[in-house]
Design a protein around this motif. Structure first.
Motif, PDB file in Angstrom:
ATOM      1  N   TRP A 133       0.842  -1.199   0.000  1.00 42.19           N
ATOM      2  CA  TRP A 133       0.000   0.000   0.000  1.00 42.19           C
ATOM      3  C   TRP A 133       0.881   1.254   0.000  1.00 42.19           C
ATOM      4  O   TRP A 133       0.608   2.200  -0.733  1.00 42.19           O
ATOM      5  N   CYS A 134       1.954   1.251   0.791  1.00 40.59           N
ATOM      6  CA  CYS A 134       2.837   2.418   0.885  1.00 40.59           C
ATOM      7  C   CYS A 134       3.537   2.727  -0.435  1.00 40.59           C
ATOM      8  O   CYS A 134       3.756   3.889  -0.759  1.00 40.59           O
ATOM      9  N   ARG A 148       2.332   2.086  -3.321  1.00 43.93           N
ATOM     10  CA  ARG A 148       1.285   2.365  -4.297  1.00 43.93           C
ATOM     11  C   ARG A 148       1.001   1.253  -5.293  1.00 43.93           C
ATOM     12  O   ARG A 148       0.644   1.497  -6.434  1.00 43.93           O
ATOM     13  N   ARG A 185      -5.273  -0.512   1.728  1.00 42.53           N
ATOM     14  CA  ARG A 185      -4.576  -1.575   2.435  1.00 42.53           C
ATOM     15  C   ARG A 185      -5.429  -2.846   2.464  1.00 42.53           C
ATOM     16  O   ARG A 185      -4.897  -3.953   2.460  1.00 42.53           O
ATOM     17  N   ARG A 231       2.888   5.995   3.636  1.00 45.56           N
ATOM     18  CA  ARG A 231       2.618   6.015   2.196  1.00 45.56           C
ATOM     19  C   ARG A 231       3.376   7.173   1.542  1.00 45.56           C
ATOM     20  O   ARG A 231       3.368   8.291   2.041  1.00 45.56           O
TER      21      ARG A 231
END
Length: 131
Positions: free
Chosen positions: A8-9, A11, A16, A67
């Motif tokens: 998620w961080c 991208r 998440r 993120r």
């Protein structure tokens, strides 16, 4: 950092929760092994992400605090996805478009009536010995 949070961080997933679901379905592999969402990620790990019928290969360079912006993603991962994977996906997309274009396929009611009329006209004009 957890694998779902890492993806998620950097991208690869919009939320998440989507990253967690991908892990649960077995679409995420770390160093060749399918992993749970809680698996920790370390520098030099190799991650394979199956998304949109493409196997993305990533090398973890660093762990982000949270993120990151799209321009900073390359500081935290190296994309080693072969170009053939993208070419194959493009070929699949083109083959699908070529296979059935819009408006083709099963005849509509109007088309079927036109075909029936054509066949009836052909049978009426043709002598019986040719049929």
């Amino acid at each position: 950092m957890r694998i779902d949070k890492y993806l998620w961080c950097v991208r690869y997933f919009k939320t998440r929760n989507l990253a967690t679901e991908a892990c649960k379905k077995g679409h995420i592999k770390v160093n060749g092994e399918a992993v749970k969402p809680s698996r920790e990620v370390y520098k030099t790990d190799t991650i394979i992400v199956r998304k949109n019928q493409i196997n993305y290969e990533l090398l973890v360079l660093d762990i982000p605090e949270s993120r990151v912006g799209a321009k900073l993603v390359d500081l935290y991962r190296q994309d080693k996805t072969p170009a053939e994977a993208f070419e194959q996906a493009e070929l699949q997309r083109l083959a699908q478009d070529y296979y059935r274009e819009k408006g083709e396929g099963r005849p509509t009611k109007k088309d079927r009536r036109a075909i029936d009329n054509l066949l009836n006209d052909f049978q009426e004009d043709t002598p019986d010995e040719l049929l």
